[in-house]
Design an enzyme around this catalytic site. Sequence first.
Site, PDB file in Angstrom:
ATOM      1  N   LYS A   1       0.965  -1.365   0.002  1.00 47.42           N
ATOM      2  CA  LYS A   1       0.116   0.159   0.022  1.00 47.42           C
ATOM      3  C   LYS A   1       0.797   1.102   0.018  1.00 47.42           C
ATOM      4  O   LYS A   1       0.677   2.207  -0.667  1.00 47.42           O
ATOM      5  CB  LYS A   1      -0.891  -0.015   1.299  1.00 47.42           C
ATOM      6  CG  LYS A   1      -1.798   0.948   1.391  1.00 47.42           C
ATOM      7  CD  LYS A   1      -3.229   0.897   0.758  1.00 47.42           C
ATOM      8  CE  LYS A   1      -4.001   2.027   0.872  1.00 47.42           C
ATOM      9  NZ  LYS A   1      -5.337   1.750   0.474  1.00 47.42           N
TER      10      LYS A   1
ATOM     11  N   LYS B   1      -9.185 -10.080  -4.281  1.00 49.09           N
ATOM     12  CA  LYS B   1     -10.529  -9.224  -4.504  1.00 49.09           C
ATOM     13  C   LYS B   1     -10.308  -8.024  -4.979  1.00 49.09           C
ATOM     14  O   LYS B   1     -11.041  -7.496  -5.770  1.00 49.09           O
ATOM     15  CB  LYS B   1     -11.115  -9.313  -3.098  1.00 49.09           C
ATOM     16  CG  LYS B   1     -11.711 -10.187  -2.718  1.00 49.09           C
ATOM     17  CD  LYS B   1     -11.992 -10.603  -1.296  1.00 49.09           C
ATOM     18  CE  LYS B   1     -11.920 -12.284  -0.644  1.00 49.09           C
ATOM     19  NZ  LYS B   1     -11.650 -12.228   0.679  1.00 49.09           N
TER      20      LYS B   1
ATOM     21  N   LYS C   1      -0.936 -12.952  -8.174  1.00 45.51           N
ATOM     22  CA  LYS C   1      -2.105 -13.304  -6.969  1.00 45.51           C
ATOM     23  C   LYS C   1      -3.364 -12.891  -7.396  1.00 45.51           C
ATOM     24  O   LYS C   1      -4.036 -11.817  -7.886  1.00 45.51           O
ATOM     25  CB  LYS C   1      -1.503 -12.623  -5.649  1.00 45.51           C
ATOM     26  CG  LYS C   1      -2.480 -13.140  -4.432  1.00 45.51           C
ATOM     27  CD  LYS C   1      -2.391 -12.394  -3.593  1.00 45.51           C
ATOM     28  CE  LYS C   1      -3.531 -12.332  -2.654  1.00 45.51           C
ATOM     29  NZ  LYS C   1      -3.626 -11.371  -1.541  1.00 45.51           N
TER      30      LYS C   1
HETATM   31  P1  TYM Z   1      -8.253 -12.770   2.748  1.00 43.62           P
HETATM   32  O1  TYM Z   1      -9.517 -12.405   2.934  1.00 43.62           O
HETATM   33  O2  TYM Z   1      -7.540 -11.903   1.835  1.00 43.62           O
HETATM   34  O3  TYM Z   1      -8.213 -14.303   2.347  1.00 43.62           O
HETATM   35  C1  TYM Z   1      -8.756 -15.472   2.789  1.00 43.62           C
HETATM   36  C2  TYM Z   1      -7.949 -16.573   2.593  1.00 43.62           C
HETATM   37  O4  TYM Z   1      -7.797 -16.812   1.236  1.00 43.62           O
HETATM   38  C3  TYM Z   1      -6.328 -16.948   0.974  1.00 43.62           C
HETATM   39  N1  TYM Z   1      -6.287 -16.402  -0.369  1.00 43.62           N
HETATM   40  C4  TYM Z   1      -5.514 -17.264  -1.253  1.00 43.62           C
HETATM   41  N2  TYM Z   1      -4.726 -18.131  -1.293  1.00 43.62           N
HETATM   42  C5  TYM Z   1      -4.003 -18.805  -2.655  1.00 43.62           C
HETATM   43  N3  TYM Z   1      -4.113 -17.897  -3.550  1.00 43.62           N
HETATM   44  C6  TYM Z   1      -4.755 -16.478  -3.619  1.00 43.62           C
HETATM   45  N4  TYM Z   1      -4.794 -15.911  -4.663  1.00 43.62           N
HETATM   46  C7  TYM Z   1      -5.433 -16.148  -2.729  1.00 43.62           C
HETATM   47  N5  TYM Z   1      -6.177 -15.174  -2.050  1.00 43.62           N
HETATM   48  C8  TYM Z   1      -6.722 -15.227  -1.105  1.00 43.62           C
HETATM   49  C9  TYM Z   1      -5.670 -16.410   2.220  1.00 43.62           C
HETATM   50  O5  TYM Z   1      -4.491 -16.855   1.894  1.00 43.62           O
HETATM   51  C10 TYM Z   1      -6.407 -16.597   3.080  1.00 43.62           C
HETATM   52  O6  TYM Z   1      -6.133 -17.962   3.727  1.00 43.62           O
HETATM   53  N6  TYM Z   1      -5.708 -11.269   6.738  1.00 43.62           N
HETATM   54  C11 TYM Z   1      -6.632 -12.465   6.287  1.00 43.62           C
HETATM   55  C12 TYM Z   1      -7.812 -12.904   7.150  1.00 43.62           C
HETATM   56  C13 TYM Z   1      -7.666 -12.961   8.568  1.00 43.62           C
HETATM   57  C14 TYM Z   1      -6.677 -14.199   8.944  1.00 43.62           C
HETATM   58  C15 TYM Z   1      -6.693 -14.002  10.462  1.00 43.62           C
HETATM   59  C16 TYM Z   1      -6.430 -15.578   8.485  1.00 43.62           C
HETATM   60  C17 TYM Z   1      -7.528 -12.309   9.630  1.00 43.62           C
HETATM   61  N7  TYM Z   1      -7.113 -12.754  10.718  1.00 43.62           N
HETATM   62  C18 TYM Z   1      -6.042 -15.081  11.291  1.00 43.62           C
HETATM   63  C19 TYM Z   1      -5.692 -16.487   9.305  1.00 43.62           C
HETATM   64  C20 TYM Z   1      -5.677 -16.192  10.711  1.00 43.62           C
HETATM   65  C21 TYM Z   1      -6.936 -12.118   5.032  1.00 43.62           C
HETATM   66  O7  TYM Z   1      -6.814 -10.984   4.552  1.00 43.62           O
HETATM   67  O8  TYM Z   1      -7.363 -13.080   4.125  1.00 43.62           O
END
Ligand code: TYM
Length: 353
Positions: free
Chosen positions: A117, A207, A204
Amino acid sequence: MSEKKRPVILSGIRPTGRLHYGNYFGAIYHFLRLQEQEAERYYFIADYHALTTITEPKGIFEQTLDMLRTYIACGLDPAKSIVYRQSDLPCTAELTLLLGMITNIGHLERGTTYKDKFSQLEDNPKVEGNPLSYGLLGYPVLMAADILIVRADQVPVGDDQRQHVEMACDIAQKFNSRFGEVLHIPEAVSRNALRLPGLDGSSKMGKSDNNTLDLLDDPKTALKKIQGVPTTTDPLPLDTDSNEPEMVIPKMPPGVGVLYRLLHLLAPEDVYLDFLGKYRRGEKFYGMLKKTLAQYVAEFNAPIIEKFHAPENSDDFIKDFLRDNAKKVTPVALETVEGCREAIGIGHSLYRA
Ligand code: TYM
């Protein structure tokens, strides 16, 4: 603090739109796999975290409900896991505050989400969305609190979240070395964790990058998206006899690589191998590859879409479910927070029983 015998699994997903294939194969696929094991499972919708990117308050709650509906539609059994909303466990914010007291700013400034960012804003200071907020800098501390509060052993996430889990381990270790063995250190994320590329060929699927294939895409939408994947670059030599996706896909032009990655995830092995043969022989086949892949996507999505709209997944059911689960996770979380308060020296809360 008492040791748990059953492994504790925790993971979270932000409610920032519909779930995509990166979310599914990076995270949900593992939730379903781990569902069959003897374990305590906690999955939550990270609505606090979503506030670092969402600027429009309207819809966050609805998206949270939809997210849980999609979890269930994918096959997550509500009876086997505790699924809750992050903001229904407000003591997570209290633990974040305590952990923040021992976390160096320099450590947080090296976080990839913050760094991305930061450089985005340097390139284009007028970029829309939230600024470089205190919340964004502290994102990994909140994430550490999510993980540590239930004393998680395993954190199934995609490769993009690996660094955040490492930071959670570092923060917990620092806390313990200062205040005693209070926090449970989770396992690191596997080196094989998936990072699914975006449909635009970028590294990657995400969203905010408008490059996703979604679990709720209907067949027409999926076909249109897949047909838009850039495949104009000439095939590059694979220089290997291996058929392993890890060996061959990185050698393909990025757009072509994402098509093969998805085909390998969705289609039977012989279909993947057949298309790999075509690639090796330099045949013209991208049109057919895209159509075939779109069919597999349509087949994969159909039962999820049907279950997502099923009447039993009503708003009332989802809300009751979230309420009940928040009640189940709260005592587990409060035990950790109280332990940290005690260790840090401010003592137990006087208003909580
Ligand atoms: P988020 O919402 O971006 O993504 C949710 C989950 O999807 C996985 N993911 C991917 N895996 C492989 N390839 C991709 N292109 C891809 N895009 C998303 C992410 O690795 C994730 O597992 N910070 C986290 C949410 C969170 C969290 C936590 C996760 C908050 N607290 C504690 C685990 C433990 C997040 O933004 O995920």
